[in-house]
Design a protein around this motif. Structure first.
Motif, mmCIF file in Angstrom:
data_model
loop_
_atom_site.group_PDB
_atom_site.id
_atom_site.type_symbol
_atom_site.label_atom_id
_atom_site.label_comp_id
_atom_site.label_asym_id
_atom_site.label_seq_id
_atom_site.Cartn_x
_atom_site.Cartn_y
_atom_site.Cartn_z
ATOM 1 N N ALA B 378 -34.836 1.386 -20.849
ATOM 2 C CA ALA B 378 -35.771 2.601 -20.354
ATOM 3 C C ALA B 378 -35.018 3.356 -19.138
ATOM 4 O O ALA B 378 -35.363 4.690 -19.201
ATOM 5 C CB ALA B 378 -37.131 1.570 -19.652
ATOM 6 N N LEU B 379 -33.794 2.723 -18.733
ATOM 7 C CA LEU B 379 -33.198 3.439 -17.881
ATOM 8 C C LEU B 379 -32.820 4.875 -17.810
ATOM 9 O O LEU B 379 -32.069 6.071 -17.655
ATOM 10 C CB LEU B 379 -32.703 2.567 -16.566
ATOM 11 N N GLY B 380 -32.187 4.541 -18.728
ATOM 12 C CA GLY B 380 -31.162 5.057 -20.344
ATOM 13 C C GLY B 380 -29.911 5.496 -19.341
ATOM 14 O O GLY B 380 -28.406 5.915 -19.944
ATOM 15 N N SER B 381 -29.611 3.698 -18.621
ATOM 16 C CA SER B 381 -27.767 4.049 -17.986
ATOM 17 C C SER B 381 -28.257 2.604 -17.170
ATOM 18 O O SER B 381 -28.877 1.235 -17.957
ATOM 19 C CB SER B 381 -27.731 4.910 -16.842
ATOM 20 N N ARG B 382 -27.162 2.308 -17.610
ATOM 21 C CA ARG B 382 -26.208 0.680 -17.278
ATOM 22 C C ARG B 382 -26.934 0.549 -15.075
ATOM 23 O O ARG B 382 -26.926 1.022 -14.575
ATOM 24 C CB ARG B 382 -25.635 0.431 -16.472
ATOM 25 N N LEU B 383 -28.055 -0.489 -15.125
ATOM 26 C CA LEU B 383 -28.211 -1.356 -13.866
ATOM 27 C C LEU B 383 -27.249 -1.218 -12.666
ATOM 28 O O LEU B 383 -25.852 -1.215 -13.134
ATOM 29 C CB LEU B 383 -28.511 -2.897 -13.868
ATOM 30 N N PRO B 384 -27.833 -0.313 -11.198
ATOM 31 C CA PRO B 384 -26.617 -0.708 -10.119
ATOM 32 C C PRO B 384 -25.959 -1.383 -10.051
ATOM 33 O O PRO B 384 -27.025 -2.597 -10.399
ATOM 34 C CB PRO B 384 -28.182 0.603 -9.693
ATOM 35 N N THR B 385 -25.112 -1.637 -9.646
ATOM 36 C CA THR B 385 -24.775 -2.940 -9.058
ATOM 37 C C THR B 385 -24.012 -1.954 -7.770
ATOM 38 O O THR B 385 -23.943 -1.380 -7.286
ATOM 39 C CB THR B 385 -23.022 -3.212 -9.767
ATOM 40 N N SER B 386 -24.092 -3.540 -6.760
ATOM 41 C CA SER B 386 -24.253 -3.640 -5.320
ATOM 42 C C SER B 386 -22.850 -4.767 -5.026
ATOM 43 O O SER B 386 -22.300 -5.310 -5.415
ATOM 44 C CB SER B 386 -25.218 -3.632 -4.379
ATOM 45 N N ARG B 387 -22.795 -3.516 -4.169
ATOM 46 C CA ARG B 387 -20.205 -4.408 -3.992
ATOM 47 C C ARG B 387 -21.649 -4.487 -1.687
ATOM 48 O O ARG B 387 -21.498 -4.639 -1.129
ATOM 49 C CB ARG B 387 -19.843 -3.597 -3.910
ATOM 50 N N SER B 388 -21.016 -6.561 -1.924
ATOM 51 C CA SER B 388 -21.172 -6.823 -0.447
ATOM 52 C C SER B 388 -20.309 -6.873 0.570
ATOM 53 O O SER B 388 -19.086 -6.370 -0.134
ATOM 54 C CB SER B 388 -21.679 -8.672 -0.901
#
Lengths: 517, 464
Positions: B378-388
């Motif tokens: 749906a987004l057309g891209s990878r889900l964003p990942t966060s860095r702790s």
């Protein structure tokens, strides 16, 4: 001595002999296998009859009713006692299931005549008490195997060398025992000779090479029949246990223990099923010897129980391997074969017998193994630990073999490989005994305990078998041998009370019994 | 025996007997070569779980109402030699530890049974799975309720065997089978440690009853009736046994391999149930830790090591089941630390909570992946990942080392293979070659025919 209600012993020896003659001279080759099964089944029925009759008599030993041999030679030749009463049906059962599981295509290679003769010799051996007849029978049992190796044009050197040494040592040992006062220290020499003979026959390392060689060169059936009744352990029980002092037996136990661990470890690194079976057997059979030589009632009971379980479960394990070998030739353990779909019954039975042989819960071997370990820990805690390690190795081996043979790949064969009816019957009979003995172990254990007690008492009748240190302490106070033994009993009782009180002292103050709601 | 005791006896017997009966029925049908049909198997399984679970809940309710904390169910001696005080006593105990654990086992096994009924529908190995399942269930119930160490060993062995067979369930491929073999090998070694510990306890206390070991009070208030040295010796052996069963450091390698089994079994049995069995054992013998401080320190250290390595490994795996398996290990490590610190109730609650949560996670995992894919589509891209934030403070070299350590699964299997298995195999292969040389020398020819044996062409497929 009690008297059985029928000549079970002589009949059970005579029937396979008659069967051998019939099959050798009169039977049509096409029917010979079926007729051999019939003779073996009849023999098994007779030995079961003997067991039931003996148990109902409630005596320690009994001889046949209308015993022809006894009348002929005017002496008790065939006598059944508590030690051998269970071994006779076991020996007959081993022969029955091996013959039943023989494929007709393999019948020409596997000599039925020789098998029936071997069965007669084995039953005579188990029915015979220590005497020259027993020595002769043990020597005779080695001959059919030698003949088979010769007939198959295999090298007999290793087998012949070991069996020759066994027979010579046995004869020399027994002969010298006849001329030795059993209460003198000179009895150690015949004792050592007889022990060496028994160790060779049992395949205790490093005298086990004949066994691996036999599994390489003889037919699988013959090899199973020659080793699984544990005739070597029987030799130890009849010849060595009554005369060897405790310290000597415990030394032999250490040798047997080493073999058990060595056999278990070696079975893990084998690449071929027969050799794996051989080492697995060696390991488990050595555990029987470990128990026998601990000479404590619990250890002895454990050994006698494990004896029955090893006889049944490893025979079952062996005949499964043999059935598979009969279909696909020698089984490599380096590859996965994926035979589960082709032979599900044999796969299940393979797992059951393999697990029973390592004493898995609710199989016939479990309680025996527990008793054996318990007995071993009583003598030396380290010995108990090593028994557990040997059992762990064997357990890993059993599953390894199961996975290699029955799983790992999809194997679609062109020929049907399912178990035949006779194989199924053999498998079911053993399965019922293995699981039944595992679920209801008390009658077997009680009987084996009684036998172990009798064996201990036999040893007590010989002053040489009592611990020297204890005897020295007591001899100062009494002259008479009977008094000595009685005093030693009292001493032992005192010591056991003392040790009990020790354990009581170890309990910390404020000890409260198991909590109740 | 009054009415309450009779009711307790009846309910307790039902809890233990129900899985055993299921095992007997499925085992007999397999042995006789007449497998039951799918619906019969699943109905029998459901009935068995219910006949175990409902009486267990009944016992819990009665215990709460009556204020009873300890309900022993005595089945007498299975084997006895009275003259030598040898007895194999069948005794099951319902107390604050065993009741939650047995209810947990019944619930999770019920979930597995219900899930598998559809998951393995029309699979060739349907009956085989449920036979192993019955063995696992019986083993879990027996282990949970065992009142003597011998009874616990029986259940422990059954769990071990069924686990190995379930891991190797897809038996037409090599990898699951090799994994099953690995599980079995680790279990056998830990079982050996367990058996030696059981014998030692028998030797020290004269009985296998846990009451002999924890002589005063009922769980968790027992006091061990052994000296500090004895506690250390037995405790160390039990720690090895628990480490093997719970995949603690350094035996963690089998846990991701166990995920080779069918999803419901591998997920719940190993990720949520049997992985807690070692922790359960430590909880059961926790009074030992009060006697020996050294032992307590060993337990805590093992827990910390396992939790830390599990955390590292779970973060870098690329397979969701394996990642969750290592996450389980982290939690089990923390549970072991709690046991070591003496927080028995906390550890018990942690076990129950973690097992339920992990079960849901493992069952949800495949659909969760699908949901992720849907969202990404749906987004057309990878889900964003966060860095702790903590990550920013870690030096790069340490981060890389941790990554390598985690990705290589702590190199535990490699270490065990290299330092234990390889030397063992090498030594005994050397003995084997000496035997060959000796028999060749005596025979004056090549004595080992089996080396040359080729398989029959009908069973081809042999690698050359």
């Amino acid at each position: 001595m009690g008297e059985l209600h029928f000549p079970w012993l002589e009949s059970s020896i005579l029937i396979p002999l008659l069967g051998a003659i019939w099959i050798r001279f009169f039977a049509h080759p096409e029917n010979s296998l079926r007729q051999a099964v019939a003779f073996c089944a009849l023999t098994f029925a007779l030995t079961v009859g003997e067991l039931i009759d003996f148990v109902t008599l409630g005596t320690f030993e009994a001889h046949d009713h209308w015993a022809f041999i006894n009348w002929l030679f005017d002496q008790e030749v065939f006598v059944v006692d508590e030690l051998s009463a269970f071994l006779l049906p076991l020996g007959a059962l081993i022969h029955l299931v091996v013959v039943m599981s023989t494929l007709r295509t393999k019948a020409p290679r596997f000599s039925l005549t020789s098998t029936l003769v071997s069965e007669a010799i084995l039953l005579a051996t188990f029915s015979c008490r220590a005497s020259w007849t027993l020595v002769a029978l043990m020597a005779a049992a080695t001959v059919p195997v030698y003949i088979e190796l010769e007939r198959r044009s295999r090298c007999t050197r290793i087998y012949a060398l070991h069996m020759f040494a066994f027979v010579i040592l046995l004869v020399l040992g027994w002969a010298s025992l006849q001329f030795t006062d059993s209460s003198s220290e000179a009895v150690l020499i015949p004792g050592a000779l007889l022990t060496a003979a028994a160790l060779i026959r049992s395949g205790i390392a490093p005298l086990h090479l004949w066994m691996t060689d036999l599994f390489e060169k003889a037919t699988f059936g013959t090899a199973i029949l020659f080793v699984t009744p544990l005739t070597g352990a029987y030799a130890v029980m009849r010849f060595v246990l009554p005369i060897a002092p405790s310290w000597a037996l415990q030394s032999i136990a250490i040798l047997s223990l080493t073999t058990a661990v060595y056999g278990g470890a070696m079975s893990l690194v084998q690449k071929e099923a027969r050799r794996m079976f051989c080492f697995l057997f060696l390991s488990q059979a050595s555990l029987v010897l470990v128990g026998l030589e601990l000479v404590t009632p619990i250890g002895l009971t454990g050994a006698l129980c494990v004896w029955l379980s090893v006889g049944m479960s490893l025979t079952g394990f062996g005949i499964t391997l043999r059935s598979i070998e009969a279909r696909i030739s020698r089984i490599s353990l380096a590859d996965f074969h994926g035979l589960n779909r082709q032979m599900p019954t044999l796969a299940g039975f393979f797992l059951l017998t393999g697990l029973a042989s390592i004493g898995f819960p609710f199989t016939v071997g479990f309680v025996g193994m527990e008793l054996l370990i318990e007995g071993a820990v009583e003598v030396y805690p380290l010995v108990g630990t090593m028994v557990v390690i040997a059992a762990a190795f064997c357990g890993i081996t059993v599953m390894l073999a199961y996975f290699r043979i029955f799983t790992g790949r999809s194997n679609a064969t062109l020929i049907p490989m399912h178990a035949r009816l006779s194989e199924r019957i053999a498998v079911m009979v053993l399965s019922v005994l293995i699981i039944g003995g595992g679920l209801v172990p008390q009658p077997g254990v009680a009987s084996r305990y009684h036998a172990a007690n009798e064996l201990s008492e036999q040893r007590q009748q010989n002053p040489m078998t009592i611990d020297v240190e204890e005897a020295d302490e007591v001899v100062d106070h009494s002259d008479d041998a009977n008094e000595t033994i009685e005093s030693i009993h009292q001493e032992r009782e005192y010591h056991s009370n003392e040790s009990n009180s020790d354990s009581f002292i170890l309990t910390p103050p404020g000890h409260i019994e198991t909590p109740q709601p | 025996m009054n009415t309450t005791e009779i009711v307790f006896q009846l309910l307790g017997t039902a809890v233990v007997a129900s899985p055993a009966i299921l095992l007997a029925i499925l085992g007999l049908s397999a042995l006789s070569g007449r497998p039951l049909n799918e619906s019969s198997i699943s109905r029998l399984t459901q009935a068995s779980v219910l006949f175990s679970l409902i009486p267990a809940i009944g016992i819990l309710a009665m215990m709460l109402v009556l204020g009873t904390r300890y309900v022993p169910i005595e089945w007498g001696d299975w084997v006895t030699i009275p003259q030598h005080d040898f007895h194999f006593h069948l005794k099951f105990v319902f107390d604050r530890l065993s009741v939650p654990f047995v209810i947990l086992s019944c619930v999770l096994c019920g979930v597995v049974g219900s899930f598998t009924r559809r998951y393995l529908h029309r699979e060739a190995g349907y009956a085989r799975f449920f036979l192993y399942y019955a063995m696992f269930f019986t083993g879990m119930v027996t282990s949970s309720l065992a009142g003597t160490i011998e009874t616990l060993f029986v259940g422990w062995e059954m769990v071990g065997l069924s686990s190995a067979l379930l891991v190797a369930y897809f038996d037409e491929r090599e990898t699951p089978v090799r994994s099953g073999q690995r599980v079995w090998s680790i279990y056998r070694l830990s079982d050996a440690a367990f058996l030696i510990a059981a014998l030692s306890i028998h030797h020290m206390t004269g009985q296998g009853d846990f009451g002999g070991l924890m002589s005063s009070g009922i769980w968790p208030d027992g006091t061990a009736a052994v000296t500090p040295q004895q506690a250390l010796f037995v405790g160390t052996l039990l720690l090895v046994a628990a480490a093997g069963k719970s995949a603690l450091f350094p035996f963690s390698g089998w846990l991701p391999r166990a995920m080779e089994g069918p999803t419901p079994s591998s997920a719940i049995f190993y990720g949520a149930l049997s992985v807690h069995l070692g922790a359960y054992l430590l909880l059961r013998v926790s009074p030992l830790f009060d006697v020996s401080m050294t032992l307590r320190v060993m337990v805590i250290t093992l827990g910390v090591l396992s939790a830390a390595s599990g955390a590292l490994m779970s973060r870098v795996q690329h397979d969701v089941k394996v990642s969750l398996a290592y996450a389980s290990l982290t939690q089990v490590g923390i549970i072991v630390v709690e046991i070591g610190l003496g927080f028995q109730y906390l550890a018990l609650i942690h076990i129950v909570g973690h097992a339920c949560m992990r079960t849901m996670q493992l069952l949800r995992a495949p659909t969760l992946l699908r949901d992720y894919q849907t969202m990404e589509n749906a987004l057309g891209s990878r889900l964003p990942t966060s860095r702790s934030r903590i990550d920013q403070w870690i030096p790069v070299w340490l981060e890389r080392w941790c990554y390598r350590f985690g990705f290589g699964r702590g190199f535990m299997d490699t270490a065990l293979d290299q330092w234990i298995v390889a030397p063992f195999v090498s030594i005994f292969q050397r003995f084997d070659s000496w035997e060959r040389a000796t028999t060749d020398w005596i025979s004056h020819e090549e004595s080992r025919e089996s080396d040359k044996a080729e398989l029959h062409p009908e069973s081809t497929g042999r690698k050359t």
